[in-house]
Design an enzyme around this catalytic site. Structure first.
Site, PDB file in Angstrom:
ATOM      1  N   GLY A 268       4.256 -15.870   7.764  1.00  0.00           N
ATOM      2  CA  GLY A 268       5.222 -15.017   7.082  1.00  0.00           C
ATOM      3  C   GLY A 268       4.803 -13.564   7.185  1.00  0.00           C
ATOM      4  O   GLY A 268       4.266 -13.138   8.210  1.00  0.00           O
ATOM      5  N   CYS A 269       5.002 -12.815   6.135  1.00  0.00           N
ATOM      6  CA  CYS A 269       4.689 -11.383   6.132  1.00  0.00           C
ATOM      7  C   CYS A 269       3.247 -11.133   6.565  1.00  0.00           C
ATOM      8  O   CYS A 269       2.309 -11.616   5.938  1.00  0.00           O
ATOM      9  CB  CYS A 269       4.909 -10.821   4.727  1.00  0.00           C
ATOM     10  SG  CYS A 269       4.378  -9.108   4.555  1.00  0.00           S
ATOM     11  N   PHE A 270       3.074 -10.360   7.635  1.00  0.00           N
ATOM     12  CA  PHE A 270       1.715 -10.136   8.121  1.00  0.00           C
ATOM     13  C   PHE A 270       0.891  -9.255   7.193  1.00  0.00           C
ATOM     14  O   PHE A 270      -0.344  -9.278   7.246  1.00  0.00           O
ATOM     15  CB  PHE A 270       1.690  -9.602   9.553  1.00  0.00           C
ATOM     16  CG  PHE A 270       2.658  -8.500   9.908  1.00  0.00           C
ATOM     17  CD1 PHE A 270       3.084  -7.558   8.994  1.00  0.00           C
ATOM     18  CD2 PHE A 270       3.139  -8.410  11.211  1.00  0.00           C
ATOM     19  CE1 PHE A 270       3.962  -6.536   9.349  1.00  0.00           C
ATOM     20  CE2 PHE A 270       4.010  -7.399  11.589  1.00  0.00           C
ATOM     21  CZ  PHE A 270       4.423  -6.462  10.651  1.00  0.00           C
TER      22      PHE A 270
END
Length: 212
Positions: free
Chosen positions: A46-48
């Site tokens: 998901g969000c890095f």
């Protein structure tokens, strides 16, 4: 100088040269067979921003870089990735010291920080660019990743099918500079996003409280 003395000196020189050559060959052989000082691992969770924070805390990790992998477009931008049309996933590439932390440990950290039951999404973020996945760099990483997923399928503490992908690593494109170390550069905005996205709450539902 007598002939005998000359022969003695030549013999000593030959022995010395031979010993030096043997030592040099041994050193080269040892270097060639030695494990690399560092290794790379790539994970999509998901969000890095969030995955960078996770791996920055792991002893033995040297550096983390947010970026994109798994797509077909060259040199994609964040805006292009956001459309979901390039095929890329947001990833974090981890440089680590194998003498201090093993790949199996990095996999354990990965699973505990994602929702493996969400397809083409992670928490509040929707779209194939937020899919979860392990991008392996060699056959040993592939073996360990597949073994860890199989073990999780047998022993998972939650219901739901595991849909996390295991794929060969392809071209890695570092994300724009403002994404790197976002949790450190913009802590207030980062914490607001992480809380609002429900990441920590969902992780506790899946895995229990940290340390439990």
């Amino acid at each position: 100088m007598t002939a005998n003395r000359l022969l003695q000196l030549l013999s000593i020189a030959a022995i010395t040269f031979g010993a030096a050559s043997f030592a040099s060959a041994q050193a080269q052989s040892s270097t060639a067979g030695a494990k690399p000082a560092t290794a790379k691992a790539t994970f999509a969770g998901g969000c890095f921003w969030c995955m960078e924070e996770v791996y920055d805390k792991v002893p033995g990790v040297i550096a983390t870089v947010s970026g994109y992998m798994g797509g077909h477009a060259k040199n994609p931008t964040y805006e292009q990735i956001g459309t979901g049309r390039t095929g890329h996933a947001e990833v974090v590439q981890v440089e680590y010291d194998p003498a201090k932390v093993g790949y199996a440990k990095l996999l354990e950290v990965f699973w505990r920080n994602i929702d493996p039951t969400q397809k083409d999404a992670q928490f509040c973020d929707q779209g194939s660019q937020y899919r979860s996945g392990v991008f392996y760099h060699d056959e040993e990483q592939k073996r360990l990743a597949e073994a860890s997923r199989l073990a999780l399928q047998k022993n998972k503490p939650f219901r739901g099918e595991i849909v996390t992908e295991i794929t060969r690593a392809s071209q890695f494109y570092p994300a724009e500079g403002y994404h790197q170390d976002f949790h450190q550069k913009n802590p207030t905005r980062y914490k607001f996003y992480k809380s609002g996205c429900g990441r920590e709450a969902r992780l506790q539902q899946l895995w229990g409280k940290p340390g439990s």
